[in-house]
Motif scaffolding. Structure first.
Motif, PDB file in Angstrom:
ATOM      1  N   LEU A  66      -8.508   1.237  -0.901  1.00  0.00           N
ATOM      2  CA  LEU A  66      -8.615   0.289   0.206  1.00  0.00           C
ATOM      3  C   LEU A  66      -7.959  -1.052  -0.133  1.00  0.00           C
ATOM      4  O   LEU A  66      -7.228  -1.624   0.687  1.00  0.00           O
ATOM      5  N   LEU A  67      -8.193  -1.545  -1.345  1.00  0.00           N
ATOM      6  CA  LEU A  67      -7.635  -2.834  -1.748  1.00  0.00           C
ATOM      7  C   LEU A  67      -6.134  -2.760  -2.017  1.00  0.00           C
ATOM      8  O   LEU A  67      -5.447  -3.787  -2.013  1.00  0.00           O
ATOM      9  N   PHE A  68      -5.638  -1.557  -2.248  1.00  0.00           N
ATOM     10  CA  PHE A  68      -4.196  -1.384  -2.423  1.00  0.00           C
ATOM     11  C   PHE A  68      -3.443  -1.865  -1.180  1.00  0.00           C
ATOM     12  O   PHE A  68      -2.347  -2.432  -1.291  1.00  0.00           O
ATOM     13  N   ILE A  69      -4.025  -1.660  -0.008  1.00  0.00           N
ATOM     14  CA  ILE A  69      -3.336  -1.969   1.249  1.00  0.00           C
ATOM     15  C   ILE A  69      -2.958  -3.449   1.353  1.00  0.00           C
ATOM     16  O   ILE A  69      -1.776  -3.775   1.526  1.00  0.00           O
ATOM     17  N   PRO A  70      -3.928  -4.404   1.223  1.00  0.00           N
ATOM     18  CA  PRO A  70      -3.517  -5.818   1.288  1.00  0.00           C
ATOM     19  C   PRO A  70      -2.647  -6.241   0.113  1.00  0.00           C
ATOM     20  O   PRO A  70      -1.766  -7.091   0.266  1.00  0.00           O
ATOM     21  N   ALA A  71      -2.893  -5.636  -1.073  1.00  0.00           N
ATOM     22  CA  ALA A  71      -2.081  -5.990  -2.244  1.00  0.00           C
ATOM     23  C   ALA A  71      -0.617  -5.631  -2.007  1.00  0.00           C
ATOM     24  O   ALA A  71       0.294  -6.393  -2.373  1.00  0.00           O
ATOM     25  N   TYR A  72      -0.380  -4.484  -1.379  1.00  0.00           N
ATOM     26  CA  TYR A  72       0.993  -4.057  -1.104  1.00  0.00           C
ATOM     27  C   TYR A  72       1.590  -4.837   0.064  1.00  0.00           C
ATOM     28  O   TYR A  72       2.732  -5.303  -0.010  1.00  0.00           O
ATOM     29  N   LEU A  73       0.827  -4.995   1.139  1.00  0.00           N
ATOM     30  CA  LEU A  73       1.346  -5.675   2.328  1.00  0.00           C
ATOM     31  C   LEU A  73       1.694  -7.132   2.046  1.00  0.00           C
ATOM     32  O   LEU A  73       2.694  -7.645   2.558  1.00  0.00           O
ATOM     33  N   TYR A  74       0.879  -7.785   1.240  1.00  0.00           N
ATOM     34  CA  TYR A  74       1.110  -9.204   0.942  1.00  0.00           C
ATOM     35  C   TYR A  74       1.853  -9.415  -0.375  1.00  0.00           C
ATOM     36  O   TYR A  74       2.033 -10.560  -0.798  1.00  0.00           O
ATOM     37  N   ASN A  75       2.230  -8.284  -1.014  1.00  0.00           N
ATOM     38  CA  ASN A  75       3.034  -8.368  -2.235  1.00  0.00           C
ATOM     39  C   ASN A  75       2.402  -9.314  -3.256  1.00  0.00           C
ATOM     40  O   ASN A  75       3.056 -10.196  -3.813  1.00  0.00           O
ATOM     41  N   THR A  76       1.108  -9.137  -3.504  1.00  0.00           N
ATOM     42  CA  THR A  76       0.366 -10.048  -4.376  1.00  0.00           C
ATOM     43  C   THR A  76      -0.257  -9.316  -5.552  1.00  0.00           C
ATOM     44  O   THR A  76      -0.594  -8.134  -5.461  1.00  0.00           O
ATOM     45  N   ASP A  77      -0.393 -10.032  -6.654  1.00  0.00           N
ATOM     46  CA  ASP A  77      -1.056  -9.490  -7.837  1.00  0.00           C
ATOM     47  C   ASP A  77      -2.457 -10.074  -8.008  1.00  0.00           C
ATOM     48  O   ASP A  77      -3.157  -9.736  -8.972  1.00  0.00           O
ATOM     49  N   LYS A  78      -2.862 -10.946  -7.100  1.00  0.00           N
ATOM     50  CA  LYS A  78      -4.139 -11.640  -7.268  1.00  0.00           C
ATOM     51  C   LYS A  78      -5.341 -10.721  -7.072  1.00  0.00           C
ATOM     52  O   LYS A  78      -6.444 -11.032  -7.522  1.00  0.00           O
ATOM     53  N   LEU A  79      -5.123  -9.606  -6.379  1.00  0.00           N
ATOM     54  CA  LEU A  79      -6.232  -8.671  -6.156  1.00  0.00           C
ATOM     55  C   LEU A  79      -6.351  -7.632  -7.262  1.00  0.00           C
ATOM     56  O   LEU A  79      -7.414  -7.031  -7.445  1.00  0.00           O
ATOM     57  N   THR A  80      -5.272  -7.437  -7.999  1.00  0.00           N
ATOM     58  CA  THR A  80      -5.190  -6.296  -8.905  1.00  0.00           C
ATOM     59  C   THR A  80      -6.248  -6.309  -9.996  1.00  0.00           C
ATOM     60  O   THR A  80      -7.073  -5.397 -10.102  1.00  0.00           O
TER      61      THR A  80
END
Length: 253
Positions: free
Chosen positions: A9-23
């Protein structure tokens, strides 16, 4: 499986927003969520509560540190080659969720047991867990401070990094060995074998895949031709301090 589902589920915003802050933050968050869900499904004995506290304290410490670090770094170079590739990036998130489940194997097994007894072995588990948590915390703090100085153009050779090239990973391994030993008495023979996946998996990952090899490769690329760095590698063991490396604490860096 909650851990895999949450990371997918968290992969989706991480990919869409091109961010590493969620990883990295999601890694610790997954441990906390899975731990609480498992605890509330258990008989919630004192032993179960102590184990919950151990896991949550470790996860909050790690998550807080990683969040501070990524906010300063902005981006994590480990993901540069996969961030724009949806399948590669998704695969990382999937295996991160799976990793949480495996690392928590011993704890999950204990929360399923109607066990409310602290044995002498449990105390040993506490000690190993506590020492590992302290070691990992101090190592992360020292390296973070070091990386914010002008000396960051060299390898870190201060504090406990003078006796081990990867004291943070040693601390992490000790944490999960401690958790396993804490859980050992409550588990059956088969349960003990299955729960052993926890310390074995985290040790294998850090020593052979995502931890030590990546750091060592990066360091060799930067300083491999430096004679002083080669001397440092000979004097300081990869992971577990030796009597000779412990003597370096008395020497000025």
């Amino acid at each position: 499986m909650i851990s895999v589902g949450l990371n997918v589920l968290l992969f989706i915003p991480a990919y869409l927003y091109n961010t590493d802050k969620l990883t990295d933050l999601s890694y610790s968050l997954t441990f906390i969520i899975v731990a609480f869900v498992s605890f509330f499904k258990s008989q919630q004995s004192a032993t179960h509560l102590i184990l919950l506290a151990m896991v949550v304290i470790w996860a909050l410490r790690l998550g807080g540190f990683l969040f501070i670090r990524i906010n300063k770094m902005k981006r994590d170079s480990r993901f540069d080659e996969m961030r724009s590739k949806p399948w590669s990036f998704f695969r990382f998130w999937f295996f991160q969720g799976l990793s949480v489940f495996i690392v928590l194997a011993a704890a999950l097994a204990l929360w399923q047991q109607p066990f409310d007894q602290i044995s002498p072995l449990s105390y040993l588990g506490w000690v190993i867990f506590g020492l590992g948590l302290i070691l990992e915390s101090v190592a992360d703090y020292q390296k973070y401070r070091f990386n914010n100085t002008k000396a960051r153009s060299t390898w870190i050779d201060i504090g406990i990094w003078r006796i081990s090239r990867h004291p943070n990973y040693l601390g992490e391994i000790m944490v999960w060995i401690g958790v396993y030993i804490f859980c050992f008495t409550a588990l059956s023979g088969t349960g003990r074998l299955l729960a052993l996946a926890s310390p074995i998996y985290i040790t294998a990952i850090l020593l052979y895949f995502s931890g030590v090899p990546l750091v060592e490769k990066s360091a060799d690329k930067k300083w491999g031709d430096d004679k002083n760095y080669q001397a440092y590698k000979k004097a300081v063991p990869l992971l577990v301090p030796t009597p000779d490396s412990l003597r370096r604490l008395d020497d000025k860096p």
